[in-house]
Design a protein around this motif. Sequence first.
Motif, PDB file in Angstrom:
ATOM      1  N   GLU A  50      24.019 -54.710 -26.709  1.00  0.00           N
ATOM      2  CA  GLU A  50      25.535 -54.174 -26.529  1.00  0.00           C
ATOM      3  C   GLU A  50      25.201 -53.149 -25.413  1.00  0.00           C
ATOM      4  O   GLU A  50      24.258 -52.317 -25.239  1.00  0.00           O
ATOM      5  N   PRO A  51      26.479 -53.318 -24.414  1.00  0.00           N
ATOM      6  CA  PRO A  51      26.350 -51.965 -23.444  1.00  0.00           C
ATOM      7  C   PRO A  51      25.949 -50.789 -24.310  1.00  0.00           C
ATOM      8  O   PRO A  51      26.857 -50.469 -25.175  1.00  0.00           O
ATOM      9  N   PRO A  52      25.369 -49.751 -23.561  1.00  0.00           N
ATOM     10  CA  PRO A  52      25.356 -48.414 -24.318  1.00  0.00           C
ATOM     11  C   PRO A  52      26.603 -47.689 -24.312  1.00  0.00           C
ATOM     12  O   PRO A  52      26.774 -47.293 -25.453  1.00  0.00           O
ATOM     13  N   LYS A  53      27.655 -47.851 -23.501  1.00  0.00           N
ATOM     14  CA  LYS A  53      29.042 -47.325 -23.694  1.00  0.00           C
ATOM     15  C   LYS A  53      29.630 -47.803 -24.927  1.00  0.00           C
ATOM     16  O   LYS A  53      30.209 -47.353 -25.710  1.00  0.00           O
ATOM     17  N   ALA A  54      29.489 -49.027 -25.045  1.00  0.00           N
ATOM     18  CA  ALA A  54      30.253 -49.767 -26.232  1.00  0.00           C
ATOM     19  C   ALA A  54      29.473 -49.393 -27.736  1.00  0.00           C
ATOM     20  O   ALA A  54      30.342 -49.055 -28.543  1.00  0.00           O
ATOM     21  N   THR A  55      27.989 -49.355 -27.550  1.00  0.00           N
ATOM     22  CA  THR A  55      27.577 -48.793 -28.966  1.00  0.00           C
ATOM     23  C   THR A  55      28.157 -47.360 -29.230  1.00  0.00           C
ATOM     24  O   THR A  55      28.187 -46.949 -30.312  1.00  0.00           O
ATOM     25  N   GLU A  56      27.955 -46.455 -28.163  1.00  0.00           N
ATOM     26  CA  GLU A  56      28.327 -44.949 -28.326  1.00  0.00           C
ATOM     27  C   GLU A  56      29.821 -45.059 -28.978  1.00  0.00           C
ATOM     28  O   GLU A  56      30.040 -44.103 -29.757  1.00  0.00           O
ATOM     29  N   GLU A  57      30.637 -45.700 -28.574  1.00  0.00           N
ATOM     30  CA  GLU A  57      32.017 -45.576 -28.777  1.00  0.00           C
ATOM     31  C   GLU A  57      32.021 -45.936 -30.245  1.00  0.00           C
ATOM     32  O   GLU A  57      32.868 -45.666 -31.054  1.00  0.00           O
ATOM     33  N   LYS A  58      31.429 -47.287 -30.476  1.00  0.00           N
ATOM     34  CA  LYS A  58      31.266 -47.792 -31.922  1.00  0.00           C
ATOM     35  C   LYS A  58      30.790 -46.866 -32.973  1.00  0.00           C
ATOM     36  O   LYS A  58      31.421 -46.600 -34.039  1.00  0.00           O
ATOM     37  N   GLU A  59      29.829 -45.970 -32.787  1.00  0.00           N
ATOM     38  CA  GLU A  59      29.289 -44.800 -33.579  1.00  0.00           C
ATOM     39  C   GLU A  59      30.156 -43.924 -33.689  1.00  0.00           C
ATOM     40  O   GLU A  59      30.424 -43.326 -34.557  1.00  0.00           O
ATOM     41  N   LYS A  60      31.039 -43.389 -32.631  1.00  0.00           N
ATOM     42  CA  LYS A  60      31.728 -42.561 -32.509  1.00  0.00           C
ATOM     43  C   LYS A  60      33.203 -42.827 -33.292  1.00  0.00           C
ATOM     44  O   LYS A  60      33.261 -42.095 -34.321  1.00  0.00           O
ATOM     45  N   ASN A  61      33.736 -44.039 -33.523  1.00  0.00           N
ATOM     46  CA  ASN A  61      34.694 -44.352 -34.326  1.00  0.00           C
ATOM     47  C   ASN A  61      33.927 -44.538 -35.828  1.00  0.00           C
ATOM     48  O   ASN A  61      34.889 -44.010 -36.617  1.00  0.00           O
ATOM     49  N   ARG A  62      33.011 -44.825 -35.883  1.00  0.00           N
ATOM     50  CA  ARG A  62      32.355 -44.905 -37.537  1.00  0.00           C
ATOM     51  C   ARG A  62      32.402 -43.565 -38.055  1.00  0.00           C
ATOM     52  O   ARG A  62      32.615 -43.250 -39.263  1.00  0.00           O
ATOM     53  N   ASP A  63      32.052 -42.644 -37.123  1.00  0.00           N
ATOM     54  CA  ASP A  63      31.678 -41.209 -37.561  1.00  0.00           C
ATOM     55  C   ASP A  63      33.129 -40.586 -37.951  1.00  0.00           C
ATOM     56  O   ASP A  63      33.412 -39.955 -38.760  1.00  0.00           O
ATOM     57  N   ALA A  64      34.093 -40.982 -37.008  1.00  0.00           N
ATOM     58  CA  ALA A  64      35.466 -40.501 -37.211  1.00  0.00           C
ATOM     59  C   ALA A  64      36.131 -40.872 -38.514  1.00  0.00           C
ATOM     60  O   ALA A  64      37.027 -40.348 -39.214  1.00  0.00           O
ATOM     61  N   GLY A  65      35.756 -42.213 -38.779  1.00  0.00           N
ATOM     62  CA  GLY A  65      36.355 -42.954 -39.807  1.00  0.00           C
ATOM     63  C   GLY A  65      35.780 -42.395 -41.170  1.00  0.00           C
ATOM     64  O   GLY A  65      36.357 -42.887 -42.365  1.00  0.00           O
ATOM     65  N   SER A  66      34.709 -41.970 -41.222  1.00  0.00           N
ATOM     66  CA  SER A  66      33.974 -41.620 -42.386  1.00  0.00           C
ATOM     67  C   SER A  66      34.666 -40.044 -43.142  1.00  0.00           C
ATOM     68  O   SER A  66      34.605 -40.044 -44.292  1.00  0.00           O
ATOM     69  N   ARG A  67      35.318 -39.469 -42.298  1.00  0.00           N
ATOM     70  CA  ARG A  67      35.865 -38.257 -42.783  1.00  0.00           C
ATOM     71  C   ARG A  67      37.326 -38.603 -43.398  1.00  0.00           C
ATOM     72  O   ARG A  67      37.952 -39.384 -42.720  1.00  0.00           O
ATOM     73  N   PRO A  68      37.388 -38.395 -44.767  1.00  0.00           N
ATOM     74  CA  PRO A  68      38.687 -38.785 -45.615  1.00  0.00           C
ATOM     75  C   PRO A  68      39.798 -37.783 -44.829  1.00  0.00           C
ATOM     76  O   PRO A  68      39.578 -36.834 -44.413  1.00  0.00           O
ATOM     77  N   ALA A  69      40.973 -38.406 -44.740  1.00  0.00           N
ATOM     78  CA  ALA A  69      42.296 -37.937 -44.478  1.00  0.00           C
ATOM     79  C   ALA A  69      42.478 -36.501 -45.209  1.00  0.00           C
ATOM     80  O   ALA A  69      42.318 -36.345 -46.341  1.00  0.00           O
ATOM     81  N   LYS A  70      43.044 -35.569 -44.527  1.00  0.00           N
ATOM     82  CA  LYS A  70      43.588 -34.459 -45.249  1.00  0.00           C
ATOM     83  C   LYS A  70      44.879 -34.253 -44.952  1.00  0.00           C
ATOM     84  O   LYS A  70      45.348 -34.582 -43.774  1.00  0.00           O
ATOM     85  N   LEU A  71      45.590 -33.400 -45.859  1.00  0.00           N
ATOM     86  CA  LEU A  71      47.151 -33.561 -45.654  1.00  0.00           C
ATOM     87  C   LEU A  71      47.470 -32.632 -44.374  1.00  0.00           C
ATOM     88  O   LEU A  71      48.355 -32.587 -43.701  1.00  0.00           O
TER      89      LEU A  71
END
Length: 278
Positions: free
Chosen positions: A35-56
Amino acid sequence: MRNLIVACLLLVFAATASADYYSEAGKGWWWYEKEPPKATEEKEKNRDAGSRPAKLRDYTYDQIWDMHPDNFEKLAEGLKKEAVRNPSEENVRDYYEVQEIARKKALAFTNVSQYVWQKYPELSTKKDYPITTPGNLGRISRIREEKSRKLRENRNDFALIYFFRQDCSFCDEQAPILEWFTNSTGWVVKRVNTQENPGLAARFHVEITPTLVLIQKGNQDYFPVSSGVISADEIEDRTYRAVRLLKGEITPEEFSLYDFQRGGGFDVKKRPPAPTEK
């Protein structure tokens, strides 16, 4: 001589560049090698953001109030799961706060519904199915009168066939109920012993006793009324509806519709008036 050297250098550079391009043409991201480096970095970024549960606290009250129901459901479910996973004061409070918003939204919908029903009574079924005691008594009276009238009007054009067996205890219970129906309506009820007339029973697909079947004079069609013991009120009600169906007065979609309900909230074929411009 000088021009000849320059031309040779250009040819060598072009050949080298061409060789590098074609040697790498079957490699890389387009050939699913990496994968291009940018796509891999973006994917990891989204995974990290989605791992945090939503807060009110991630939303304002107005944002939650105006949230699409699908997104609201997702948020509420996420808060519930997080409160169960980690039942801290904050997580549990968030869950109940979002439930309080849901309750208020439901109340708002109910309030507007009552407003709309009062302003546009044609959208309500209260006139066809009143819940007050006087209104309900009036509705029951109209139903009884309509059934009785319909059965009286058609008693000479229809009849019931009663299939029974001598050794059927359920038939013993059904017989006096049928006798009451005959005396109160004047209808003819033909008794058929399935042991003595198996062919007639087979013709009407009778497999159990007691069974009641409605027939119409001059019509090959018939309609089952009951299989098993039923009450007098059920015989009256089912016969009434079967008569209307065989006469073409109603369709299966209108099977529970009474004549006095036509054009009302229980009439499935009623179409709303065209909207008017304000």
